[in-house]
Design a protein around this motif. Structure first.
Motif, PDB file in Angstrom:
ATOM      1  N   SER A  42      26.284  23.435  13.369  1.00 30.61           N
ATOM      2  CA  SER A  42      26.663  22.477  12.340  1.00 30.61           C
ATOM      3  C   SER A  42      28.179  22.364  12.218  1.00 30.61           C
ATOM      4  CB  SER A  42      26.057  22.887  10.995  1.00 30.61           C
ATOM      5  OG  SER A  42      26.300  21.910  10.014  1.00 30.61           O
ATOM      6  N   MET A  43      28.874  23.471  12.385  1.00 30.58           N
ATOM      7  CA  MET A  43      30.336  23.435  12.307  1.00 30.58           C
ATOM      8  C   MET A  43      30.927  22.671  13.484  1.00 30.58           C
ATOM      9  SD  MET A  43      30.598  27.342  10.974  1.00 30.58           S
ATOM     10  CE  MET A  43      32.170  27.501  10.130  1.00 30.58           C
ATOM     11  N   ALA A  44      30.328  22.817  14.653  1.00 29.18           N
ATOM     12  CA  ALA A  44      30.773  22.054  15.817  1.00 29.18           C
ATOM     13  C   ALA A  44      30.553  20.560  15.604  1.00 29.18           C
ATOM     14  CB  ALA A  44      30.030  22.536  17.069  1.00 29.18           C
ATOM     15  N   ILE A  45      29.378  20.197  15.096  1.00 33.40           N
ATOM     16  CA  ILE A  45      29.089  18.793  14.789  1.00 33.40           C
ATOM     17  C   ILE A  45      30.102  18.267  13.771  1.00 33.40           C
ATOM     18  CG2 ILE A  45      27.429  17.267  13.643  1.00 33.40           C
ATOM     19  CD1 ILE A  45      25.211  18.989  14.936  1.00 33.40           C
ATOM     20  N   SER A  46      30.444  19.093  12.793  1.00 36.53           N
ATOM     21  CA  SER A  46      31.379  18.678  11.741  1.00 36.53           C
ATOM     22  C   SER A  46      32.730  18.286  12.335  1.00 36.53           C
ATOM     23  CB  SER A  46      31.562  19.815  10.733  1.00 36.53           C
ATOM     24  OG  SER A  46      30.346  20.132  10.100  1.00 36.53           O
ATOM     25  N   ALA A  47      33.245  19.114  13.221  1.00 34.52           N
ATOM     26  CA  ALA A  47      34.554  18.830  13.821  1.00 34.52           C
ATOM     27  C   ALA A  47      34.521  17.530  14.616  1.00 34.52           C
ATOM     28  CB  ALA A  47      34.987  20.002  14.708  1.00 34.52           C
ATOM     29  N   VAL A  48      33.452  17.324  15.384  1.00 35.54           N
ATOM     30  CA  VAL A  48      33.351  16.097  16.175  1.00 35.54           C
ATOM     31  C   VAL A  48      33.205  14.881  15.264  1.00 35.54           C
ATOM     32  CG1 VAL A  48      32.017  14.855  17.923  1.00 35.54           C
ATOM     33  CG2 VAL A  48      32.352  17.330  18.144  1.00 35.54           C
ATOM     34  N   ASP A  49      32.360  14.985  14.257  1.00 32.60           N
ATOM     35  CA  ASP A  49      32.146  13.852  13.353  1.00 32.60           C
ATOM     36  C   ASP A  49      33.449  13.439  12.670  1.00 32.60           C
ATOM     37  OD1 ASP A  49      30.013  12.191  11.706  1.00 32.60           O
ATOM     38  OD2 ASP A  49      31.389  13.063  10.242  1.00 32.60           O
ATOM     39  N   CYS A  50      34.220  14.404  12.186  1.00 31.32           N
ATOM     40  CA  CYS A  50      35.489  14.065  11.539  1.00 31.32           C
ATOM     41  C   CYS A  50      36.439  13.386  12.526  1.00 31.32           C
ATOM     42  CB  CYS A  50      36.137  15.324  10.954  1.00 31.32           C
ATOM     43  SG  CYS A  50      35.259  16.004   9.527  1.00 31.32           S
ATOM     44  N   ALA A  51      36.460  13.869  13.757  1.00 29.21           N
ATOM     45  CA  ALA A  51      37.310  13.241  14.777  1.00 29.21           C
ATOM     46  C   ALA A  51      36.876  11.796  15.038  1.00 29.21           C
ATOM     47  CB  ALA A  51      37.261  14.053  16.068  1.00 29.21           C
ATOM     48  N   LEU A  52      35.572  11.556  15.037  1.00 25.29           N
ATOM     49  CA  LEU A  52      35.078  10.199  15.304  1.00 25.29           C
ATOM     50  C   LEU A  52      35.424   9.243  14.164  1.00 25.29           C
ATOM     51  CD1 LEU A  52      31.577  10.916  16.919  1.00 25.29           C
ATOM     52  CD2 LEU A  52      33.758  10.432  18.060  1.00 25.29           C
ATOM     53  N   TRP A  53      35.340   9.718  12.924  1.00 29.06           N
ATOM     54  CA  TRP A  53      35.728   8.855  11.804  1.00 29.06           C
ATOM     55  C   TRP A  53      37.239   8.561  11.838  1.00 29.06           C
ATOM     56  CZ3 TRP A  53      32.975   5.722   9.117  1.00 29.06           C
ATOM     57  CH2 TRP A  53      31.616   5.983   8.882  1.00 29.06           C
ATOM     58  N   ASP A  54      38.034   9.558  12.174  1.00 31.91           N
ATOM     59  CA  ASP A  54      39.481   9.336  12.303  1.00 31.91           C
ATOM     60  C   ASP A  54      39.760   8.337  13.414  1.00 31.91           C
ATOM     61  OD1 ASP A  54      42.249   9.798  11.782  1.00 31.91           O
ATOM     62  OD2 ASP A  54      42.322  11.298  13.377  1.00 31.91           O
ATOM     63  N   LEU A  55      39.031   8.471  14.522  1.00 30.01           N
ATOM     64  CA  LEU A  55      39.179   7.547  15.647  1.00 30.01           C
ATOM     65  C   LEU A  55      38.786   6.129  15.246  1.00 30.01           C
ATOM     66  CD1 LEU A  55      39.567   6.881  18.671  1.00 30.01           C
ATOM     67  CD2 LEU A  55      37.202   7.672  19.034  1.00 30.01           C
ATOM     68  N   LYS A  56      37.670   5.982  14.568  1.00 34.04           N
ATOM     69  CA  LYS A  56      37.211   4.641  14.169  1.00 34.04           C
ATOM     70  C   LYS A  56      38.250   3.959  13.276  1.00 34.04           C
ATOM     71  CE  LYS A  56      33.455   2.169  11.833  1.00 34.04           C
ATOM     72  NZ  LYS A  56      32.053   2.235  11.333  1.00 34.04           N
ATOM     73  N   ALA A  57      38.733   4.688  12.277  1.00 37.00           N
ATOM     74  CA  ALA A  57      39.741   4.096  11.398  1.00 37.00           C
ATOM     75  C   ALA A  57      41.011   3.771  12.158  1.00 37.00           C
ATOM     76  CB  ALA A  57      40.038   5.051  10.243  1.00 37.00           C
ATOM     77  N   GLY A  58      41.371   4.614  13.125  1.00 35.43           N
ATOM     78  CA  GLY A  58      42.553   4.329  13.944  1.00 35.43           C
ATOM     79  C   GLY A  58      42.381   3.091  14.795  1.00 35.43           C
ATOM     80  N   LEU A  59      41.208   2.913  15.367  1.00 35.35           N
ATOM     81  CA  LEU A  59      40.937   1.717  16.160  1.00 35.35           C
ATOM     82  C   LEU A  59      41.052   0.449  15.320  1.00 35.35           C
ATOM     83  CD1 LEU A  59      37.911   3.001  18.244  1.00 35.35           C
ATOM     84  CD2 LEU A  59      40.089   2.219  19.203  1.00 35.35           C
ATOM     85  N   LEU A  60      40.621   0.541  14.069  1.00 35.07           N
ATOM     86  CA  LEU A  60      40.684  -0.617  13.179  1.00 35.07           C
ATOM     87  C   LEU A  60      42.038  -0.751  12.500  1.00 35.07           C
ATOM     88  CD1 LEU A  60      37.146  -0.311  11.542  1.00 35.07           C
ATOM     89  CD2 LEU A  60      37.842  -1.781  13.453  1.00 35.07           C
ATOM     90  N   GLY A  61      42.888   0.283  12.660  1.00 37.07           N
ATOM     91  CA  GLY A  61      44.240   0.212  12.121  1.00 37.07           C
ATOM     92  C   GLY A  61      44.324   0.341  10.617  1.00 37.07           C
ATOM     93  N   ILE A  62      43.369   1.076   9.996  1.00 33.01           N
ATOM     94  CA  ILE A  62      43.369   1.216   8.536  1.00 33.01           C
ATOM     95  C   ILE A  62      43.186   2.686   8.164  1.00 33.01           C
ATOM     96  CG2 ILE A  62      42.543  -1.111   8.058  1.00 33.01           C
ATOM     97  CD1 ILE A  62      39.745   0.005   7.714  1.00 33.01           C
ATOM     98  N   PRO A  63      43.643   3.090   6.985  1.00 34.50           N
ATOM     99  CA  PRO A  63      43.402   4.466   6.533  1.00 34.50           C
ATOM    100  C   PRO A  63      41.915   4.731   6.376  1.00 34.50           C
ATOM    101  CG  PRO A  63      45.108   3.403   5.212  1.00 34.50           C
ATOM    102  CD  PRO A  63      44.471   2.322   6.033  1.00 34.50           C
ATOM    103  N   LEU A  64      41.507   5.972   6.619  1.00 35.24           N
ATOM    104  CA  LEU A  64      40.095   6.320   6.500  1.00 35.24           C
ATOM    105  C   LEU A  64      39.586   6.094   5.083  1.00 35.24           C
ATOM    106  CD1 LEU A  64      37.533   7.460   7.751  1.00 35.24           C
ATOM    107  CD2 LEU A  64      38.388   9.762   7.243  1.00 35.24           C
TER     108      LEU A  64
END
Length: 382
Positions: A116-138
């Motif tokens: 679960s902790m491994a999934i957590s780290a990846v999930d947070c990275a993906l949300w940061d990536l998505k917001a970065g792709l859209l150019g907006i704060p998370l």
């Protein structure tokens, strides 16, 4: 609808029905860093002298996103061996689908603990990536409901001398924090003396929290609760083993008025634990580095909303700032000494608490953080 980024062209794929934007994740990196604590630390049940961070970086469309957990290096191995194949090639804008793929992939390993902790780290990275792709704060992407969120200073380890304990807690009060937390339970016969010293240091206008980390049996916890209330303590965290929900409920139901019982930091990505705990605590806790990342945290926040129970985040303050301004149930964040120290060492953009609050930087996309790889290199373990 076409989503437009001023940073990169997004590939549109025509389907039967609405158009969607497809930006495949093309890389997932994982690194491990171990940082010694300033001094050996202890709570009611454990002693430690170092903190390990497992950092994940996800890449898509020329952008990257970061996420992390405070876990054993085994979490990095799970990211490398199991989760990477579930994420690479998937649509970076569809984080929920990636989350489900990861949860299903660890079925035979067990969802609790390091998986679960491994999934957590990846999930947070993906949300940061998505917001970065859209150019907006998370925080903007997820829909913030407040500008800032209160924090409480947290540390006060049982390994500290009385002088060090008082200095740390009074330092947070000097930063205008209205709540501070200390550890108890290592030596129960010393609890009252240490709490008295803490109250003397912070004054009578500051809420004093104590955290036993499961050090007591139920009736012992009730005796402690009676003494704590008489010293002006308003929060008793994990008075008994966190896995014993019935014992937690017993303590909560028999505690004197004015003392909130809290717990939940060891909840992982399975929501059933939080559902059971909601009937046993006054304030629910959740940790995005353990409970399945931002996706998991928002699921817990929805449960807290449904039950009308306040929610407080556990540790990792920099990571939890977006959750604190997005989830209506959140009452405050834990400003944990060890993690504040590491996050300011490792990240440009880690925000200091101001007047007892943290607020996201809305001028920067995603989490608003840049990893200081050169500064972190000497702590690299894997």
């Amino acid at each position: 609808m076409t989503i437009v980024s001023d940073k990169l062209p997004l590939q549109e794929t025509r389907l039967d029905g609405p158009r969607r934007v497809d930006v495949p994740i093309n890389r997932l990196d994982v690194d491990v860093y171990t940082v010694p604590t300033e001094t050996p630390e202890s709570d009611g049940t454990v002693t430690w002298d170092r903190t390990t961070m497992v950092l994940v970086t996800a890449w898509a469309g020329g952008e990257s996103g970061i996420g992390w957990t405070y876990a054993a290096p085994a979490a990095a191995q799970i990211v490398h061996d199991t989760l990477r194949d579930q994420v690479v090639g998937q649509d970076a804008l569809n984080v929920s689908a990636c989350w489900l793929r990861m949860v299903h992939a660890v079925r035979n390993r067990g969802l609790e603990g390091v998986c679960s902790m491994a999934i957590s780290a990846v999930d947070c990275a993906l949300w940061d990536l998505k917001a970065g792709l859209l150019g907006i704060p998370l925080a903007c992407l997820l829909g913030q409901v407040r500008d800032r969120v209160a924090v409480y200073g947290s540390g006060g380890f049982t390994s500290y001398s009385i002088h060090k304990l008082q200095k740390q807690l009074s330092g947070w009060v000097a930063q205008r924090m209205r709540r501070v937390k200390m550890k108890i339970g290592t030596h129960p016969d010393e609890d009252e003396q240490r709490v008295r010293a803490a109250r003397q240091a912070v004054g009578n206008d500051v809420d004093l929290f104590v955290d036993a980390n499961g050090a007591y049996h139920p009736r012992q916890a009730l005796a402690v609760a009676e003494r704590m209330v008489n010293l002006g303590v308003v929060w008793l965290e994990e008075p008994v083993d966190h896995q014993d929900v019935a014992a937690t409920a017993f303590v909560r139901d028999h505690c004197p008025p004015g003392l909130d019982v809290s717990g939940g930091e060891y909840g992982y990505a399975h929501a059933d634990y939080f559902v059971r705990l909601l009937s046993a605590v006054d304030v629910l806790q959740a940790d995005a580095t353990r409970c399945g990342g931002f996706t998991g945290f928002l699921r817990v926040a929805a449960l807290a909303d449904a039950y009308g129970t306040p929610l407080s985040s556990h540790c990792a303050p920099t990571l939890h700032v977006p959750m604190g301004v997005v989830a209506p149930a959140v009452c405050h964040l834990e400003y944990f000494f060890d993690h504040v120290r590491i996050e300011h060492m490792f990240f440009d953009g880690a925000l200091p608490a101001r007047d007892g609050y943290l607020a996201p930087d809305l001028t920067r996309p995603g989490l608003g953080l840049d990893f200081k790889s050169e500064d972190a290199e000497k702590y690299r373990r894997l």
